[in-house]
Motif scaffolding. Structure first.
Motif, PDB file in Angstrom:
ATOM      1  N   VAL A  68      44.517  62.897 -40.030  1.00 26.40           N
ATOM      2  CA  VAL A  68      44.569  64.015 -40.990  1.00 26.40           C
ATOM      3  C   VAL A  68      46.039  63.467 -42.015  1.00 26.40           C
ATOM      4  O   VAL A  68      47.187  63.621 -42.082  1.00 26.40           O
ATOM      5  N   ASN A  69      45.395  63.357 -43.229  1.00 23.74           N
ATOM      6  CA  ASN A  69      46.389  63.734 -44.692  1.00 23.74           C
ATOM      7  C   ASN A  69      47.213  62.345 -44.477  1.00 23.74           C
ATOM      8  O   ASN A  69      49.171  61.774 -44.669  1.00 23.74           O
ATOM      9  N   GLY A  70      47.181  61.088 -43.740  1.00 25.02           N
ATOM     10  CA  GLY A  70      47.700  59.827 -43.045  1.00 25.02           C
ATOM     11  C   GLY A  70      48.735  60.024 -41.905  1.00 25.02           C
ATOM     12  O   GLY A  70      49.460  58.707 -41.138  1.00 25.02           O
ATOM     13  N   ILE A  71      48.567  61.242 -40.940  1.00 20.47           N
ATOM     14  CA  ILE A  71      49.783  61.155 -39.899  1.00 20.47           C
ATOM     15  C   ILE A  71      48.665  61.292 -38.280  1.00 20.47           C
ATOM     16  O   ILE A  71      47.297  62.564 -39.046  1.00 20.47           O
ATOM     17  N   THR A  72      49.232  60.995 -37.463  1.00 17.29           N
ATOM     18  CA  THR A  72      48.479  61.843 -36.215  1.00 17.29           C
ATOM     19  C   THR A  72      49.863  62.536 -35.394  1.00 17.29           C
ATOM     20  O   THR A  72      50.484  61.319 -35.027  1.00 17.29           O
ATOM     21  N   PRO A  73      50.600  63.622 -34.684  1.00 22.13           N
ATOM     22  CA  PRO A  73      49.911  64.785 -34.865  1.00 22.13           C
ATOM     23  C   PRO A  73      49.363  65.365 -36.288  1.00 22.13           C
ATOM     24  O   PRO A  73      50.700  64.575 -36.589  1.00 22.13           O
ATOM     25  N   GLY A  74      48.043  65.748 -36.621  1.00 22.91           N
ATOM     26  CA  GLY A  74      48.172  65.897 -38.059  1.00 22.91           C
ATOM     27  C   GLY A  74      48.864  67.644 -38.538  1.00 22.91           C
ATOM     28  O   GLY A  74      50.212  67.583 -37.724  1.00 22.91           O
ATOM     29  N   PRO A  75      48.587  67.700 -40.004  1.00 15.69           N
ATOM     30  CA  PRO A  75      49.869  68.567 -40.099  1.00 15.69           C
ATOM     31  C   PRO A  75      49.609  70.205 -39.528  1.00 15.69           C
ATOM     32  O   PRO A  75      48.415  70.715 -39.243  1.00 15.69           O
ATOM     33  N   THR A  76      51.066  70.726 -38.600  1.00 14.46           N
ATOM     34  CA  THR A  76      50.859  71.722 -38.795  1.00 14.46           C
ATOM     35  C   THR A  76      50.748  73.288 -39.657  1.00 14.46           C
ATOM     36  O   THR A  76      50.912  73.225 -40.659  1.00 14.46           O
ATOM     37  N   ILE A  77      49.811  73.706 -39.392  1.00 13.86           N
ATOM     38  CA  ILE A  77      49.288  75.123 -39.681  1.00 13.86           C
ATOM     39  C   ILE A  77      50.316  75.542 -40.012  1.00 13.86           C
ATOM     40  O   ILE A  77      50.371  76.410 -38.459  1.00 13.86           O
ATOM     41  N   GLN A  78      50.995  76.550 -40.972  1.00 14.55           N
ATOM     42  CA  GLN A  78      51.775  77.706 -40.131  1.00 14.55           C
ATOM     43  C   GLN A  78      51.409  78.963 -41.064  1.00 14.55           C
ATOM     44  O   GLN A  78      50.970  79.116 -42.285  1.00 14.55           O
ATOM     45  N   ALA A  79      51.586  79.464 -40.688  1.00 10.56           N
ATOM     46  CA  ALA A  79      50.906  81.092 -41.301  1.00 10.56           C
ATOM     47  C   ALA A  79      51.494  82.379 -40.541  1.00 10.56           C
ATOM     48  O   ALA A  79      52.701  82.603 -39.765  1.00 10.56           O
ATOM     49  N   GLN A  80      51.167  83.174 -40.902  1.00 11.03           N
ATOM     50  CA  GLN A  80      52.025  84.495 -40.212  1.00 11.03           C
ATOM     51  C   GLN A  80      50.337  85.475 -39.688  1.00 11.03           C
ATOM     52  O   GLN A  80      49.278  85.422 -40.619  1.00 11.03           O
ATOM     53  N   GLU A  81      50.827  86.901 -38.672  1.00  9.81           N
ATOM     54  CA  GLU A  81      49.687  87.189 -38.077  1.00  9.81           C
ATOM     55  C   GLU A  81      48.938  87.862 -38.987  1.00  9.81           C
ATOM     56  O   GLU A  81      50.000  88.952 -40.215  1.00  9.81           O
ATOM     57  N   GLY A  82      47.903  87.618 -39.304  1.00 10.60           N
ATOM     58  CA  GLY A  82      47.572  88.556 -40.791  1.00 10.60           C
ATOM     59  C   GLY A  82      46.585  87.511 -41.411  1.00 10.60           C
ATOM     60  O   GLY A  82      45.782  88.081 -42.487  1.00 10.60           O
ATOM     61  N   ASP A  83      46.868  86.573 -41.621  1.00 15.20           N
ATOM     62  CA  ASP A  83      47.102  85.955 -42.610  1.00 15.20           C
ATOM     63  C   ASP A  83      45.836  85.382 -42.626  1.00 15.20           C
ATOM     64  O   ASP A  83      45.411  85.091 -41.379  1.00 15.20           O
TER      65      ASP A  83
END
Length: 573
Positions: A57-72
């Motif tokens: 994913v976008n050239g990497i594995t593991p793929g990019p980490t999804i960072q969010a806040q509760e409710g986003d």
């Protein structure tokens, strides 16, 4: 003149501080949209020194980490550039409340993303915690398409730490998923075998010298290096340990350090201390680790196979105490792992996981329906299958969600699978003939907003004196883990031992060899949801079921999920 307790020069600073405390927190309390744009493609990589095609994913594995806040709201634009393969991505642990069509389970909630197509997933992360994403088409997950979802809470957490880090554990095969799938479907049956390596956050080291026929172009130890987790002495680290293995149950440890378990699958755990963390495919844990050992040296991080006869070398990484050189090897040999066939400590850990005081969500005291799921191995038309109640699951060409919501008839078998009424007469300790085994794509229809118990019962495989560990994952829900046990489930007595006071809630749970696991959930999330063994080859061979609940409450389906089977004409690009 009254003297102020602070100088007038401090007033502007105090005003600015108060402004940001009030309005900054108000701003942060508002839910945000988190946008990601991904290109999924094959690339040559050597995660364990052996070069092979992997999905990035976008050239990497593991793929990019999804960072969010509760409710986003998370919005992920996925461009499938695999050229010759379909694709779908499952957001593991995200309940998809109100968006069942974005669960990402091909054949269940959506048609696959065709090569060259772009698909947009959009969903709300309604709870804090540690979650995963991974491919959910064929056996693509083990080709490298996986990553983390980290959801921050809006309220303070019940434990303190200085730094927050993540580690994904995986096993790694050198054969392609095509080769493995072909063997699993062959006559005679060809098992995938044990993985060649164990990866720690996408890195490992295969001993190229054991295969002298491999050229340095294919296997070169200079092309890989171990994962390094750098730490500062005297601090407390939260490590989010996650498993996305294709087959293996694992033991994880950090040489010389205790780990305090505080979170499991997004729920706070009554803390307990382990030296070995047993973790199964699809599970996530947060552990607290104090860097209180000799700071003049580095330490080993290890992962080892358990529950299967261990032939795969351990995964090795370095716990690097700053300012030691990160590539400086520890002066000791890696710690010895637990015995691979010792079930007792694994069962003890499962039983130790309870909901944390102050964060207990008690389950309903009784259930409206009980479904017994007996895991068996079968031969169907001379092909090897995994089955549930002697029925091996097959995906339909038209996803269930589309077929049910659009009233497409004959898309799947209307006969519900058995509830396990024949369980009483089944000997789980013997190799059964299973002469009546069959395949089906029928589903369980659950009455909406009722309480459902599922008893997962393990049995002997088609090899004598052999029973395997199966991690079962439920889409669209968390369930209460009511209990574990050895041997055959006793309806009369084992139900009396259920934990109804402080059971942990999870989305993935192991069933131990020759044992049972009982879970309870509410059928309160309208949609169609897969429930299956998270071992890639086992699900591919049929170990799974599907639940439907409240389909009439599901909103209008987006046309983007359509375009396959009998829904071909429904797709609007």
């Amino acid at each position: 003149m009254v003297e102020l307790p602070f100088s007038s020069r401090a007033i502007p600073t105090l005003f600015i501080l108060c402004f940001f405390l009030i309005f900054g927190n108000f701003r942060n309390a508002e839910a945000r949209n988190r946008h990601y744009k991904w290109e999924v493609k094959y690339e040559y990589r050597s995660p364990d020194c052996f070069k092979k095609l992997v999905i990035t994913v976008n050239g990497i594995t593991p793929g990019p980490t999804i960072q969010a806040q509760e409710g986003d709201t998370v919005v992920v634009q996925v461009n499938n550039t695999l050229i010759t393969e379909n694709l779908s991505i499952h957001w593991h642990g995200i309940r998809q409340i109100g968006t069942p069509w974005f669960d990402g389970s091909e054949g269940v909630t959506q048609c696959p993303i065709l090569p060259g197509d772009t698909f947009i997933y959009q969903f709300v992360v309604d709870r804090p915690g540690t979650y995963l994403y991974h491919a959910h088409y064929g056996m693509q997950r083990e080709a490298g398409l996986y990553g983390l979802i980290r959801v921050a809470p809006r309220d303070p957490e019940p434990f303190n730490y200085d730094f927050d880090r993540s580690i994904i554990l995986n096993d790694w095969y050198h054969k392609s998923t095509y080769e493995q799938a072909a063997g699993l479907s062959s006559i005679p049956f060809q098992w995938v075998g044990e993985p060649q390596s164990l990866l720690i956050h996408g890195k490992g080291r295969f001993n190229c010298s054991k295969s002298p026929s491999l050229s340095t172009d294919v296997c070169d130890i200079s092309k890989c290096s171990p994962f390094i987790q750098t730490v500062i002495p005297g601090k407390t680290y939260r490590l989010r340990i996650c498993s996305l293995t294709a087959l293996s149950a694992l033991s994880f440890q950090i040489e010389g350090h205790n780990m305090t378990v505080v979170e499991a699958d997004g729920h706070y755990v009554e803390p307990f201390v382990v030296k070995n963390l047993f973790i199964y495919s699809g599970e996530t844990y947060s552990v607290l680790v104090k860097t209180d050992q000799d700071p003049s040296r580095n330490y080993w991080i290890t992962s080892n196979v358990v529950s299967r006869n261990r032939t795969t070398p351990p995964g090795l990484a370095i716990f690097n105490y700053y300012p030691n050189h990160p590539k400086r090897s520890p002066p000791t040999v890696p710690p010895s792992p637990p015995a691979w066939d010792d079930v007792e400590p694994r069962l003890a850990q499962s039983l130790a996981i309870k909901a944390r005081q102050g964060y207990i969500h008690k389950p309903p005291t009784t259930s409206d329906r009980v479904i017994m799921l007996l895991n068996t191995q079968n031969n169907v038309s001379e092909r090897r299958h995994w089955s549930v109640n002697n029925v091996s699951f097959t995906h339909p060409h038209t996803p269930y969600l589309i077929a049910l919501k659009e009233n497409i008839t004959n898309a799947f078998d209307p006969t519900s699978p058995p509830d396990g009424s024949e369980f009483a007469n089944y000997d789980i300790f013997s190799v059964a003939e299973n002469a009546n085994a069959t395949t089906s794509n029928g589903i369980y229809r659950l009455k909406f907003n009722t309480t459902v118990d599922v008893i997962l019962q393990n049995a002997n495989t088609m090899n004598k004196n052999n029973s395997e560990t199966h991690p079962w994952h439920l889409h669209g829900h968390d369930f209460w883990v009511l209990g574990y046990g050895k041997g055959k489930f006793d309806v009369k007595n084992d139900t009396k031992q259920y934990n109804l006071e402080n059971p942990i809630m999870k989305n993935t749970v192991p069933v131990h060899p020759f044992g049972w696991t009982a879970v309870r959930f509410r059928s309160d999330n309208p949609g169609v949801w897969a429930f299956h063994c998270h071992i890639e080859s086992h699900f591919y061979m049929g170990m799974g079921v599907v639940f439907e609940e409240g389909i009439e409450r599901v909103g209008k389906l987006p046309s983007s999920i359509m375009g396959c089977g009998q829904a071909k004409g429904f797709h609007n690009p």
